[in-house]
Write a protein that holds these residues in place. Sequence first.
Motif, short mmCIF file in Angstrom:
data_model
loop_
_atom_site.label_atom_id
_atom_site.label_comp_id
_atom_site.label_asym_id
_atom_site.label_seq_id
_atom_site.Cartn_x
_atom_site.Cartn_y
_atom_site.Cartn_z
N LYS A 290 0.86 -1.19 0.00
CA LYS A 290 0.00 0.00 0.00
C LYS A 290 0.89 1.23 0.00
N ASP B 38 -4.78 4.04 -0.64
CA ASP B 38 -4.78 2.74 0.03
C ASP B 38 -5.00 2.91 1.54
N ASP C 201 -10.57 -2.09 0.89
CA ASP C 201 -10.60 -0.99 -0.09
C ASP C 201 -9.83 0.22 0.41
N LEU C 202 -9.84 0.43 1.72
CA LEU C 202 -9.16 1.58 2.31
C LEU C 202 -8.94 1.30 3.79
#
Length: 174
Positions: A20, A85, A112-113
């Motif tokens: 990420k 990220d 997703d985050l």
Amino acid sequence: ATSRQSAFSAMVADAVRNGKNRIAILHAGIRSISEQTLLTEYSAALAENQLSFIPELAKSVAISCNFYSKEVKEVVGWLKEVRPDVLYVDDADYGVSICSSLIAEGWHLPEDLQLVGGNDSPFFQRVMPAIPSFSPQYDKIAEALLNKMGESAADSEPITIEAVYHSKTINPKT
């Protein structure tokens, strides 16, 4: 003084180890010294981990909001656009509101985050999924202040209390 430098560096290193590298931050603008310091620490942590500061991943927002506010909807729109990220949100009100709004929009967190908070508020732990947070070490700050109370200004040495980041929070598989 307090510092998030070590915590930011550890957070960014953890994110990079887990693939990420689009790490975003919300801040309250650069009018205050604390927000200038926040951005400086964030930028330094990125550089320390061989990432560049990307202006589109740093967003200035109003400090106070709630789940239905215009500001949270604006942040969610920004997140859809820039697709980070990881998102660092210092304030628990924002973190919880953003988390709830993203889940309502169909996002899968932390896949997703990954949200990361900064002030160790218990509210970060009261949402699903829980939002990892830096620990400012309020106990050490209080102890240092109490110890300083008996010193004269001439004898007082400046101290800095470092926030702590607990690793393994960026990887959604852990």
